[in-house]
Write an enzyme that holds these catalytic residues in place. Structure first.
Site, PDB file in Angstrom:
ATOM      1  N   LEU A   4     108.716  60.584  21.441  1.00  0.00           N
ATOM      2  CA  LEU A   4     109.040  60.701  22.865  1.00  0.00           C
ATOM      3  C   LEU A   4     110.545  60.747  23.116  1.00  0.00           C
ATOM      4  O   LEU A   4     111.011  61.524  23.955  1.00  0.00           O
ATOM      5  CB  LEU A   4     108.417  59.543  23.644  1.00  0.00           C
ATOM      6  CG  LEU A   4     108.738  59.499  25.149  1.00  0.00           C
ATOM      7  CD1 LEU A   4     108.201  60.743  25.855  1.00  0.00           C
ATOM      8  CD2 LEU A   4     108.177  58.235  25.784  1.00  0.00           C
ATOM      9  N   ASP A  12     118.591  62.387  27.656  1.00  0.00           N
ATOM     10  CA  ASP A  12     117.293  63.043  27.565  1.00  0.00           C
ATOM     11  C   ASP A  12     117.516  64.447  26.997  1.00  0.00           C
ATOM     12  O   ASP A  12     118.266  65.246  27.543  1.00  0.00           O
ATOM     13  CB  ASP A  12     116.641  63.135  28.955  1.00  0.00           C
ATOM     14  CG  ASP A  12     115.227  63.693  28.899  1.00  0.00           C
ATOM     15  OD1 ASP A  12     115.068  64.875  28.551  1.00  0.00           O
ATOM     16  OD2 ASP A  12     114.280  62.961  29.234  1.00  0.00           O
ATOM     17  N   CYS A  55     123.901  56.125  18.148  1.00  0.00           N
ATOM     18  CA  CYS A  55     124.862  56.767  19.052  1.00  0.00           C
ATOM     19  C   CYS A  55     125.276  55.775  20.140  1.00  0.00           C
ATOM     20  O   CYS A  55     124.442  55.368  20.955  1.00  0.00           O
ATOM     21  CB  CYS A  55     124.259  58.016  19.682  1.00  0.00           C
ATOM     22  SG  CYS A  55     125.366  58.826  20.854  1.00  0.00           S
ATOM     23  N   TYR A  96     114.806  53.656  18.108  1.00  0.00           N
ATOM     24  CA  TYR A  96     114.834  53.373  16.682  1.00  0.00           C
ATOM     25  C   TYR A  96     116.261  53.501  16.166  1.00  0.00           C
ATOM     26  O   TYR A  96     117.110  54.153  16.773  1.00  0.00           O
ATOM     27  CB  TYR A  96     113.917  54.345  15.911  1.00  0.00           C
ATOM     28  CG  TYR A  96     114.637  55.599  15.469  1.00  0.00           C
ATOM     29  CD1 TYR A  96     115.151  55.701  14.177  1.00  0.00           C
ATOM     30  CD2 TYR A  96     114.854  56.642  16.352  1.00  0.00           C
ATOM     31  CE1 TYR A  96     115.859  56.818  13.793  1.00  0.00           C
ATOM     32  CE2 TYR A  96     115.556  57.760  15.964  1.00  0.00           C
ATOM     33  CZ  TYR A  96     116.062  57.850  14.675  1.00  0.00           C
ATOM     34  OH  TYR A  96     116.773  58.952  14.312  1.00  0.00           O
ATOM     35  N   SER A 113     120.146  57.154  33.008  1.00  0.00           N
ATOM     36  CA  SER A 113     120.820  56.004  32.425  1.00  0.00           C
ATOM     37  C   SER A 113     122.076  56.478  31.699  1.00  0.00           C
ATOM     38  O   SER A 113     123.183  56.342  32.194  1.00  0.00           O
ATOM     39  CB  SER A 113     119.868  55.258  31.480  1.00  0.00           C
ATOM     40  OG  SER A 113     120.520  54.217  30.813  1.00  0.00           O
ATOM     41  N   GLY A 143     122.194  55.622  26.717  1.00  0.00           N
ATOM     42  CA  GLY A 143     121.862  54.618  27.718  1.00  0.00           C
ATOM     43  C   GLY A 143     120.648  53.793  27.325  1.00  0.00           C
ATOM     44  O   GLY A 143     119.691  54.301  26.718  1.00  0.00           O
ATOM     45  N   GLY A 200     116.517  54.814  28.994  1.00  0.00           N
ATOM     46  CA  GLY A 200     115.610  55.761  28.351  1.00  0.00           C
ATOM     47  C   GLY A 200     115.339  55.414  26.905  1.00  0.00           C
ATOM     48  O   GLY A 200     114.217  55.583  26.411  1.00  0.00           O
ATOM     49  N   TYR A 244     112.720  62.045  21.404  1.00  0.00           N
ATOM     50  CA  TYR A 244     113.196  63.386  21.072  1.00  0.00           C
ATOM     51  C   TYR A 244     112.474  64.395  21.963  1.00  0.00           C
ATOM     52  O   TYR A 244     111.756  65.271  21.489  1.00  0.00           O
ATOM     53  CB  TYR A 244     112.939  63.719  19.601  1.00  0.00           C
ATOM     54  CG  TYR A 244     113.771  62.947  18.609  1.00  0.00           C
ATOM     55  CD1 TYR A 244     114.809  62.106  19.022  1.00  0.00           C
ATOM     56  CD2 TYR A 244     113.523  63.043  17.244  1.00  0.00           C
ATOM     57  CE1 TYR A 244     115.564  61.399  18.112  1.00  0.00           C
ATOM     58  CE2 TYR A 244     114.283  62.343  16.320  1.00  0.00           C
ATOM     59  CZ  TYR A 244     115.297  61.519  16.754  1.00  0.00           C
ATOM     60  OH  TYR A 244     116.056  60.823  15.841  1.00  0.00           O
TER      61      TYR A 244
END
Length: 536
Positions: free
Chosen positions: A476, A117, A180, A194, A113, A184, A187, A478
């Site tokens: 998850l 990741d 940020c 959060y 996306s 995307g 994900g 992170y």
């Protein structure tokens, strides 16, 4: 011709063997790629040709397309595994064709996306199987409906684009997600999502009301047709274990026309350990309208390492009310009216991302990351207060290592009101804060990466007494391969428990595997930390 020893035979034969193996491997890869691309062309909807969206290593644009959404330079080395094809999908039928053809040709599918990741699993693979990437950046439509306070957002959109489109329609609506803007949606939302509205409104997944998903059979499902179990799984359990999420329908939240921000700094000489001790006591108990983050990092002053603290803050109200609140509950921070800036919520997004004051909100539409370096991230959860002495020990360890940054994100508020079983994301009540360990560096190459990775792991190990245990919980979004990797063999379920219990806890992990077994029994959608099937 006489050959005098077996050693000489190896000398003559081994180079030939290497050449033969490399040639065979290259030919095999080329053959697989050709058959796969032919299948894609045959399967794609004739009304939406796919040929112009296929990039193989033989294409001159392949490197630029691959690197466009690599957000961690650790995974942009010559030794990094590369996909055999990148599909820059323009239409859902392109992804449907990819699923069908990948199953036919036994290829591993990666979905990217925004490319954020943290372990690069949306565009690289360490599993022993040829893989390809479906890039969704072209699928980024955002349809905002202020009348019913919802929006349909395709998963190739970025958070910045979502925020901009909401603010375009209303100055009193927002959405709880990350800070940020180039991250995307795909994900971020499916892994929890959060941001600095979480204490008021919870996570992104707590405000998702519908979704569109391409399943393992290439069918497009919505919440009604996929059923509540699968909808639950893809809203916090990571969508890539269950299919390809095309879009989410989100519920917008209300914000005031004026919010207040500040970003004050404190040092060890300004009693930072006392401030940190008080922060850990009150951060999860403060007013729900207040999100007060604490960032601890090593700074160099006249050649000497010391610890600096940064406290970026968002308050859903005016500056007078904020200062009054903090003078009562957190006087140690010493916030004054002069530290505060009042602005609109959309302007606060720019502020929180460290854009210069006065930057136009159109900057949120840029897909160019503000800075790209190699980095490593780990996560922890704090359930009991860390003492002032504890912080002093932590500061000393940070100074001993290099480039350490610990980001404390406050919990409490709405997060404590939602059941840990409501979504796969279980980290709810009982948490004071989440810690993000963030280490970045400038040097490229494996040797430098190994050195800084080791520093990060040492800091993480040192923090063991201060954080959750049994399991030592993790977030998850992170992504951290240090906490477990799945090879998807006969022990896949047990291997998945290692990281699965940390990300989801035992009950949610078990439910995720049950959903996985029902909707993807052959484990087609998988990666190094995906949800395995019960049969494994």
């Amino acid at each position: 011709m006489a050959i005098t020893s077996s050693f000489n035979i190896q000398i003559f034969i081994f180079p030939l063997l290497v050449v033969l193996l490399c040639t065979q491997s290259s030919e095999t890869s080329t053959s697989i790629t050709d058959r796969f691309t032919q299948c894609l062309n045959n399967q794609a909807d004739p009304g939406f040709p796919i040929s112009g969206q296929l990039y193989t290593p033989r294409n001159s644009s392949f490197p630029s397309v691959l690197q466009a959404y690599i957000r961690n330079l650790r995974f942009n080395e010559s030794t990094t595994p590369k996909p055999i094809v990148i599909i820059t999908a323009l239409h859902p039928s392109h992804i449907q064709a990819a699923v069908v053809c990948a199953k036919t040709h036994r290829l591993l599918m990666k979905t990217r996306s925004g490319g954020h990741d943290y372990e690069g699993l949306s565009y690289i693979s360490y599993l022993n199987q040829p893989f390809f990437v479906v890039d969704t950046f072209n699928l980024r439509s955002i349809r905002v409906n202020i009348e019913d306070e919802t929006a349909w957002v395709q998963t190739g959109a970025t958070l910045g684009e979502v925020y901009y489109r909401i603010a375009e329609k209303s100055n009193t609506h927002a959405f709880p997600a990350g800070i940020c803007p180039t991250v995307g949606v795909g994900g971020h939302f499916s892994g929890g999502g959060y941001g600095n509205l979480m204490r008021k409104y919870g996570l992104s997944v707590d405000n998702i009301v519908d979704a569109q998903l391409i399943n393992v059979n290439g069918k497009i499902l919505n919440r009604k047709s996929m059923g509540e179990d699968l909808f639950w799984a893809i809203t916090g359990g990571g969508g890539v274990s269950f299919g390809v999420v095309l879009a989410f329908k989100i519920k917008l939240v209300r914000v005031p026309t004026v919010v207040t921000v500040f970003n004050i700094q404190r040092t060890s000489e300004q009693n930072l350990s006392t401030i940190a001790d008080r922060w850990i006591q009150v951060a999860n108990k403060l007013d729900n309208d207040l999100f007060l983050r604490m960032i601890l990092q090593v700074i160099n002053t006249n050649g000497e390492r010391t610890i600096g603290g940064i406290f970026p803050t968002l308050y859903l109200g005016n500056s007078t009310a904020l200062v009054t609140l903090l003078n009562k509950d957190f006087p140690e921070l010493g916030v004054q009216i002069s530290d505060c800036i009042e602005m609109s919520w959309i302007e606060s997004v720019l502020f929180y991302t460290n854009f210069p004051m006065g930057t136009p909100t159109t900057a949120l539409l840029s897909r160019t990351a503000q800075g790209i370096n190699p980095f490593k991230v780990k996560s922890d959860y704090v359930k009991n207060p860390i003492s002032k002495e504890g912080f002093k020990y932590i500061f000393e360890k940070m100074k001993e290592l290099e480039n350490q940054m610990l980001i404390f994100n406050p919990y409490g508020g709405r997060m404590s009101e939602i059941s840990e079983f409501a979504k796969p994301f279980p980290h709810r009540s009982g948490n004071i804060a989440k810690i993000q360990y963030y280490v970045t560096w400038d040097e490229l190459g494996v040797e430098a990466a190994d050195r800084y990775l080791n520093f990060t792991r040492m800091m993480y190990d040192y923090m063991t007494p201060f954080v959750s245990m049994n399991p030592r919980e993790a977030f998850l979004n992170y992504r951290d391969l240090d906490i477990g990797v799945n090879n998807h063999g006969k022990n896949a379920y047990v291997e998945g428990m290692v990281y699965g219990h940390k990300y989801f806890k035992e009950t949610n992990y078990k439910r995720l595997t049950m959903v996985k077994t029902r909707v993807d029994p052959t484990n087609f959608f998988r990666n190094e930390q995906s949800i395995p099937t019960l049969s494994s």
